[in-house]
Each structure stands twice: as C-alpha cells, then as structure tokens.
Design an enzyme around this catalytic site. Sequence first.
Site, PDB file in Angstrom:
ATOM      1  N   ASP A 197      -8.173  64.454 -20.105  1.00 39.61           N
ATOM      2  CA  ASP A 197      -9.567  64.749 -19.783  1.00 39.61           C
ATOM      3  C   ASP A 197      -9.676  66.227 -19.433  1.00 39.61           C
ATOM      4  OD1 ASP A 197     -12.193  64.844 -19.083  1.00 39.61           O
ATOM      5  OD2 ASP A 197     -12.046  63.468 -17.385  1.00 39.61           O
ATOM      6  N   ASP A 236     -17.954  62.500 -23.115  1.00 40.58           N
ATOM      7  CA  ASP A 236     -18.343  62.064 -21.778  1.00 40.58           C
ATOM      8  C   ASP A 236     -19.604  62.797 -21.358  1.00 40.58           C
ATOM      9  OD1 ASP A 236     -18.596  61.200 -19.173  1.00 40.58           O
ATOM     10  OD2 ASP A 236     -16.789  62.169 -18.437  1.00 40.58           O
ATOM     11  N   LYS A 257     -21.014  55.912 -18.283  1.00 37.20           N
ATOM     12  CA  LYS A 257     -20.975  55.937 -16.823  1.00 37.20           C
ATOM     13  C   LYS A 257     -22.376  55.627 -16.311  1.00 37.20           C
ATOM     14  CE  LYS A 257     -17.223  59.303 -16.363  1.00 37.20           C
ATOM     15  NZ  LYS A 257     -16.861  60.700 -15.996  1.00 37.20           N
TER      16      LYS A 257
END
Length: 363
Positions: free
Chosen positions: A190, A243, A267
Amino acid sequence: MKITDIRFGMLRVPLKTAFKTALRTVDTVEDIVVMVHTDDGRIGYGEAPATAVITGDTHGSVLDAIRHYIAPRLIGQDVADLNRLTRLIQGAMERNTSAKAAVEIAVYDLWGQLYGAPLYKLLGGGDPVITTDITISVDYIDKMVADSVSAVERGFESLKIKVGKDIGVDIERVRAIHAAVENRALLRLDANQGWTAKEAVYALHALEDAGVRLELVEQPVKARDLEGMRYVTERVHTPVMADESVFGPLEVMELIRMRAADIINIKLMKTGGISNAIRIADIAGLHGIDCMIGCMLESSISVAAAVHVAVAKADVITKVDLDGPSLCAYDPVDGGVTFNESEISITDAPGLGIREIRGLEVL
C-alpha cells in the site's frame, strides 16, 4: 420504531504501536460515536474517524454535518423505511462521507434490531466468519521485518505493507519482508499515493524481477491521477487496487471504463456508508472485478458494519482489510462482532449486536 434523537460521544483508544503511512503517523484512535435513539428505547450505533488527509473530514465537520444537516431530516422518521432514510442521509449535503457513514451505520443497526436479525442476514446472508490481513506500518527495515514475522506467528496469512516514502528503501523493505515470511503469508503493498506512475512501475518491475510475488499493490499514485493508475496497471503483472481514487459508484464506473485498476477497495468512510458500499460491490460484480473491504483507523463499532457487508457480499468482496480493532490496545465494545487476531466472527445478535461501549465521553 421511529427516530427520536441523535447523540454523540468521543471514543479514544490507544494503538498497540504507531500507525505510519506515506500520509500520516497516528498513535490513538479518536473517533466520533453516533447514537441514534428511537421511541421504543433502542439505540443504533455508528462511528466516524477524522481522516482529513483522505476524506477531508475532521471531528468538527462530522459533528456539524450531522447536527445541522443530517439529524433534522431523520427525527420522526420510521426505521422500517430504510431506503428513504439512506436517501435522506445521502442527500443532506455534498461530500462529508464519514458523517454520512456514521449515521447510516447506526440506522442499519436499528433496522437489524427492528427485525431481530444480525445485519448480514438481512443483507443476503453468508458465512459469519472471515479472515483479515494486518497492516505493517512503514518504518526501519528491521522493525518492519520483525513486525511481519510476529504477525505471521500470530496467525495472519496476509500482510499489508505500507510503503511510499522512499522508492529505493521501499524495494529493500519489501524484499527483506518477503525473504523473512516467504511461503507463509501473502504480501499486499500500500503506497498511499506515495509514488509517481513511473516510480511505481520501476519498483514493481524490480520486485517482480527479484522473484517477489505480490498479491496486489494499492493506490500507487495520487488519487486523482487515473491516467497514472492506468499507466501502472498496463505495465505490471501485479494486480493494481484503487483506494483513494474511488469513493462512490460513479467513480467506480469511470475507473472500470478506463480499465485503470484491477481491484477496488471499498471503505464505508469513503462511500458514505453501507448503501453505496453495496452499490459498488454490485457494479464491480457485474464487470467481474473483485473488491477488498477496508477501514480507516476505526474501532470495532464501524468495522463491525464493514464485516457484515463483507460477509453478505463475499462473492465480490474477496479480500478483507479490517484490522483496525486488531491494531488497538483493547476493544472498548462488548457484543456483536468478535475480533480475534486474523479471525473475525459475527454472533446472532440483532443488528450490529453492540451491548456496551466502554470509556465513551459524551459530547
């Protein structure tokens, strides 16, 4: 069951060790807890962290958004009319996704309580036991290797390695961790937007050529650089996951149209709650794209909601990054979802099943 009041608390839980990424360093979970009360005495719980560098939300903005824009729309509304409630929440204002998520989570909690079933069953059912990865914060190489070995010894089979600080050191970090845990854990990188597109391709080629096999690389470039994301995706073997580039369904459709990523990270604090998370999973599923479900630095209140979504949409959400509670020094929540290192399990308690939140400071 009608909504009569919305109240707030502040939850502070220290982390076991500082959480370090390319964007920030944090040592304590400090989240707003939302409590939605009903006329029959029930309470639905939600939660929102202040993740200004990602969502733009602060504690003050979350409180103001709910108090002045969202709450007035919900007082007097019937919990059974879930679709109407989610429309009212999402339409209350632009952005402010964490505030919307906190209220939506609390409303879905009440909806489950209303029908006497755990939320995941009302969302479609599934196996109430899942496994999560754990985050290895960016640090000195020896520290990251030690943290990785410790995580594997505690039963974690997937490690999410934070990089994005220094391209050369990042490569060495990953190679060292790979050598230490090879064949014992999957590695997920990440970069938290820390690389340029060319740096990402360079780093991933260097790792691939060195025999390091990665499960995925997450958000290697800046959130708005979809062209850069596509540049990386087209040039590396490692699957690329979006993301910060993806908050809602419209962005997912654009990402898919551009073929800019292979995987999407959902998320709740980005999507504004459960309703849009489900829409994203459905859109991705139609296009044959897998999703991960992740979290910010959240306690087991809002992470529990993400667990229920992950179980109900397991055909599309094939990867789980819900380690927030595992990073905390203790779990302040009794009931509902049990977090035991890599294993997460849901009880049959209605809604989210939360019985008590310890150490909550009433606001």
